[in-house]
Design a protein around this motif. Structure first.
Motif, mmCIF file in Angstrom:
data_model
loop_
_atom_site.group_PDB
_atom_site.id
_atom_site.type_symbol
_atom_site.label_atom_id
_atom_site.label_comp_id
_atom_site.label_asym_id
_atom_site.label_seq_id
_atom_site.Cartn_x
_atom_site.Cartn_y
_atom_site.Cartn_z
ATOM 1 N N SER A 158 58.960 -22.433 -29.112
ATOM 2 C CA SER A 158 57.917 -23.508 -29.112
ATOM 3 C C SER A 158 56.889 -22.929 -29.668
ATOM 4 N N ILE A 159 56.304 -23.529 -31.198
ATOM 5 C CA ILE A 159 54.953 -23.011 -31.788
ATOM 6 C C ILE A 159 54.076 -24.205 -31.687
ATOM 7 N N GLY A 160 52.677 -23.500 -31.472
ATOM 8 C CA GLY A 160 51.569 -24.276 -31.586
ATOM 9 C C GLY A 160 51.513 -25.150 -32.684
ATOM 10 N N VAL A 161 51.096 -26.303 -33.053
ATOM 11 C CA VAL A 161 51.225 -27.040 -34.121
ATOM 12 C C VAL A 161 49.745 -27.649 -34.490
ATOM 13 N N VAL A 162 49.122 -27.796 -35.230
ATOM 14 C CA VAL A 162 48.050 -28.590 -35.760
ATOM 15 C C VAL A 162 48.367 -29.351 -37.082
ATOM 16 N N GLN A 163 48.040 -30.851 -37.063
ATOM 17 C CA GLN A 163 48.129 -31.460 -38.246
ATOM 18 C C GLN A 163 46.850 -31.598 -38.942
ATOM 19 N N VAL A 164 46.965 -31.337 -40.413
ATOM 20 C CA VAL A 164 45.899 -31.078 -41.171
ATOM 21 C C VAL A 164 45.965 -31.811 -42.448
ATOM 22 N N ASP A 165 44.716 -32.010 -43.174
ATOM 23 C CA ASP A 165 45.184 -32.477 -44.503
ATOM 24 C C ASP A 165 44.835 -31.473 -45.502
ATOM 25 N N SER A 166 44.736 -31.824 -46.746
ATOM 26 C CA SER A 166 44.674 -30.775 -47.721
ATOM 27 C C SER A 166 43.332 -29.845 -47.666
ATOM 28 N N GLY A 167 42.147 -30.633 -47.170
ATOM 29 C CA GLY A 167 40.834 -29.790 -47.355
ATOM 30 C C GLY A 167 40.536 -28.884 -46.191
ATOM 31 N N TYR A 168 41.577 -28.982 -45.070
ATOM 32 C CA TYR A 168 41.275 -28.209 -43.755
ATOM 33 C C TYR A 168 40.831 -26.723 -44.126
ATOM 34 N N PHE A 169 41.382 -26.124 -44.714
ATOM 35 C CA PHE A 169 41.282 -24.665 -44.956
ATOM 36 C C PHE A 169 40.100 -24.285 -45.825
ATOM 37 N N GLY A 170 39.749 -25.373 -46.668
ATOM 38 C CA GLY A 170 38.458 -25.191 -47.448
ATOM 39 C C GLY A 170 37.027 -25.265 -46.530
ATOM 40 N N VAL A 171 37.326 -26.566 -45.645
ATOM 41 C CA VAL A 171 36.001 -26.638 -44.848
ATOM 42 C C VAL A 171 35.874 -25.338 -43.953
#
Length: 822
Positions: free
Chosen positions: A550-563
């Motif tokens: 069981s792994i924690g998951v977050v749905q993000v788009d391409s700009g998530y890491f930059g923001v």
């Protein structure tokens, strides 16, 4: 033969009336003694009464939140149903289809109900306001035995999925506060999310719901297609066998054991799940109190434990304080005790008299404590800056708890002084000779050390929690919160379906990107440090392949890491404009846990799907630096998946200026003014995450401050009484040439031994407490020198002040007067 009078007295001793008469005389004498020494009585009763009030108040909160079952008819017959996986994980609930299968086939429970929390916007509420409520099965009120104050409950015709009726039952408080207790409301339509819904009943004022202060409105499941006409998932929620997560509760007749009911429900559950190609489950039945709920119990048991531990330490401190005062008073009563012994009183009889005085003292303190307990319940939240979710009122259990505390306290602070006092030497006391200092101060010094130790433990715990909270802003979180805001949406339910929500979000994002001052915008399924988490069951080839993890998951788009300024260690992130649904990014903790010493880029994960017959292979395309977006205290494996078609996402945006821009809500008006936008800085999310620690720090600070004040008053009183008994000794020393500073130094040295022992024991207790609190310290050392050193200096200063003032007064007494003192 023998002394007739003595025989008569011995015979009278075994009569109940004589015993009651003797006890009444002891009680009367105890009251006269307290009236004769009002300063001692007020100090002891005040200290003990405050401690009992604090503990009784904590118990009142605990009793209301954790021990009270649901306010329904015959609550002990009602039970909660939980699903348990093969691995022992307690599930979040059942599908509505599963519930209907159980209700149709179960024979042992006399009734089963289903409920699902929801939030509704009433017509008179401002945009953004929501009234908490539940979607429930039509038999909800009938099975729970909840009567109606006005109108009626749901009828069977309103529980049929194919023929929905828009009806609702409202709570008594909602009817009183929002509708002015107008009886005409029953039978009339009210606006709920833009849909007219008929109010058929008002629940009785005793029924406050099955969750603490959370329910104001109940609507049958069958009415969901009418109340949620644009929600595409309604049909699946009502009919799909695997659509989680509704709660189930039921009622068991008193003649049937809970094990039999559990066994039947488990058999039916596995029949249903096997027939629908779902994995098997076990069933757990519990009561309806907060502490019966296994999912909520584990979240707060530590908080309640620490609350009661702090309250117990304060009570122990108060008992040590009063015990020391009793010992000090015993010195002034030595002649009285000696006279009683010389007249033939047995030591047992004398101990009984002294214990009666202690019990009277404790009972008076308990009476004041019960009276002040509910004031403490209302005052303590104000002191720690928080409010309670429920109303705490008088309860017989709180009275019994306070009486039990008074009984234990009277033994704790009264028995040792009574035994110690009853050993007085008759000859020495009648001659007026003082007891040797070492013998006189032994027990008193021990109790003084206890006071210092308890104060040290509480104050260090408070200091560690406060420093832990203040340390977070300086801690490297792995992501940047400055200049970042998060935006959520509140759509008119009746006007927005999933496609329209997505279209609105896309249009809003375009307006944000065109706004001056916006550096970057992104979408995510969860904001950093969210209250809830999503998990995904995956199989990792090469790592115990037969076992799902069981792994924690977050749905993000391409700009998530930059923001959020989360660096990509290796590989890449998702491509702009591409869904890349079979690509994932993992964090460094996950890479180390499942591919140690290897490059995680290019590795694969297998998503077996809900029924394990449609596996999907996911490829790792990048490894992101670890960030504390899940928990501030630890790093955990985390999986980032493409956002895809999120219908209700969280918008994260980085701006050039600090704070939340005021135009975020204004940007909605050109698109649809009915939509409410909630925008706040991401730093508030961190503050919200720290809320439990802040509450703990505030509570520990209140308890520690009270403990310090109590210890200071206790030390001052003990030293004052002690020096009063040593007046002759001080007079002799000064008559022989001792200077006042030398006498003061001698007295400070004698008290310093008790303080030193208390500090050592308190340091050990504080270290044990810090181990319990370590998850709230956010990396702060359990042996933080600032907390330990600061508290030690504070207690030494308090002890020195409490000793110096009476010592200085004692040295100003004329030696001739001091020598004539006895």
């Amino acid at each position: 033969m023998g002394n007739v009078t003595s025989a008569r007295e011995d015979a009278r001793e075994i009569w109940l009336g004589r015993s009651i008469e003797s006890l009444w005389q002891d009680v009367q004498y105890a009251f006269r003694h307290l009236v004769r020494y009002p300063v001692f009585a007020l100090t002891a009763i005040g200290a003990l009464g405050t401690a009992i009030a604090l503990n009784a108040g904590l118990f009142a909160v605990f009793n209301t939140l954790a021990l009270h079952p649901w306010p329904v008819s015959r609550p002990r017959e009602v039970f909660n149903v939980f699903s348990v996986s093969d691995r022992g994980d307690i599930g979040g609930g059942f599908s509505v289809a599963h519930f209907r299968f159980l209700r149709e086939h179960a024979k042992i429970p006399s009734g089963l109900v289903a409920m699902r929390p929801a939030a509704f916007r009433l017509g008179f509420e401002e945009v953004g306001e929501r009234t908490p409520g539940f979607f429930v099965s039509g038999n909800y009120f009938a099975v729970l035995g909840v009567s109606m104050d006005r109108g009626r409950a749901f009828v069977p015709e309103e529980d049929v999925l194919g023929t929905p009726r828009a009806v609702a039952v409202i709570s008594y408080s909602l009817w009183r506060d929002r509708f002015g207790a107008d009886s005409a409301v029953v039978g009339m339509p009210i606006d709920i999310d833009g849909i007219p819904v008929i109010v058929v009943g008002v629940a009785s004022h005793e029924f406050t719901g099955t969750q603490a202060g959370a329910e104001q409105l109940w609507i049958p499941f069958s009415a969901m297609p009418l109340v949620r006409p644009t929600q595409e998932s309604v049909s699946a929620l009502l009919r799909a066998p695997d659509y989680c997560c509704s709660q189930i509760a039921g009622r068991i007749p008193p003649t049937v054991s809970r094990d039999r009911a559990r066994a039947e429900l488990e058999v039916l559950t596995n029949q249903f799940r096997t027939g629908n190609r779902l994995s098997r489950q076990r069933i757990l039945l519990t009561g309806t109190t907060f502490f019966d709920n296994p999912t909520s119990k584990r979240n707060v048991v530590a908080i309640f434990f620490l609350m009661f531990l702090g309250g117990t330490l304060v009570l122990l401190l108060a008992c040590a304080n009063v015990g020391n005062l009793l010992l000090a008073r015993a010195g002034a009563r030595r002649r009285e005790i000696a006279i009683r012994l010389s007249l033939g009183a047995s030591r047992r009889r004398l101990v009984r008299q002294l214990m009666t005085e202690s019990i009277v003292l404790a009972v008076i303190a308990a009476a004041l404590g019960v009276a002040g307990a509910f004031d403490a319940v209302n005052t303590l939240p104000a002191l720690i800056g928080r409010s309670l979710p429920v109303h705490v009122g008088p309860d017989p259990a709180v009275l019994l708890y306070a009486l039990a505390l008074s009984a234990l306290s009277s033994i704790a602070f009264g028995l040792a002084p009574a035994l110690h006092t009853s050993k007085a030497s008759v000859i020495e006391a009648m001659k007026g000779h003082a007891q040797p200092v070492g013998m006189r101060m032994g027990l008193r010094a021990l109790l003084l050390a206890v006071q210092v130790a308890v104060s040290f433990t509480l104050l260090v715990s408070a200091g560690l929690l406060i420093r832990g909270v203040r340390r977070v802003p300086q801690q490297d979180l792995g992501f940047e919160i400055e200049h970042v805001s998060m935006v959520t949406f509140d759509f008119p339910v009746s006007a927005y379906d999933e496609n329209r929500k997505r279209s609105f979000v896309d249009g809003y994002l375009q307006s944000l990107r065109a706004s001056p001052g916006v550096v970057a915008v992104t979408l995510a399924s969860r904001e950093p440090l969210a209250d809830s988490r999503d998990f995904q069951q995956l199989r990792i080839p090469g790592f115990k392949s037969a076992q799902l993890v069981s792994i924690g998951v977050v749905q993000v788009d391409s700009g998530y890491f930059g923001v959020l300024r989360i660096p990509i260690a290796t590989g890449r992130t998702f491509g702009a404009g591409a869904l890349e649904l079979h690509h994932v990014v993992v964090n460094e903790s996950m890479a180390r846990a499942y591919w140690p010493g290897e490059n995680a880029v290019g590795k694969t994960l297998v998503d077996e799907g809900p029924s394990h017959n449609n596996p999907t292979v996911l490829e790792v395309i990048g490894v992101a630096r670890d960030s504390r977006t899940i928990d501030l205290d630890r790093l955990e494996p985390l999986l980032y998946t493409p956002a895809g078609s999120l219908t209700l996402p969280i918008v994260l945006l980085r701006t050039a200026a600090i704070g939340t821009p005021a135009w975020l809500q204004a940007g909605v008006a050109p698109i649809d003014p009915r939509v409410h936008v909630k925008a706040k800085p991401l730093s508030e999310r961190v503050n919200h995450f720290l809320e439990p620690t802040r509450v703990g720090a505030s509570l520990a600070g209140v308890l520690g401050t009270f403990a310090l004040a109590l210890a200071g008053v206790g030390m001052f009183g003990v030293f004052a009484y002690s020096l009063q008994q040593r007046t002759k000794e001080i007079g002799i020393r000064m008559a022989l040439g001792a200077r006042p500073i030398q006498v003061i130094g001698l007295i400070l040295k004698s008290s310093g031994r008790s303080v030193s022992v208390g500090l050592l024991v308190g340091a050990f207790g504080a270290f044990i407490a810090s181990r319990v609190l370590r998850s709230y310290l956010f990396g702060l050392s359990a042996l933080d020198p600032v907390a330990y050193g600061g508290v030690a200096a504070l207690l030494i200063l308090a002890a020195g002040t409490a000793t110096f003032l009476p010592a200085r007064r004692a040295t100003r007494v004329d030696p001739t007067t001091a020598l004539r003192n006895e």
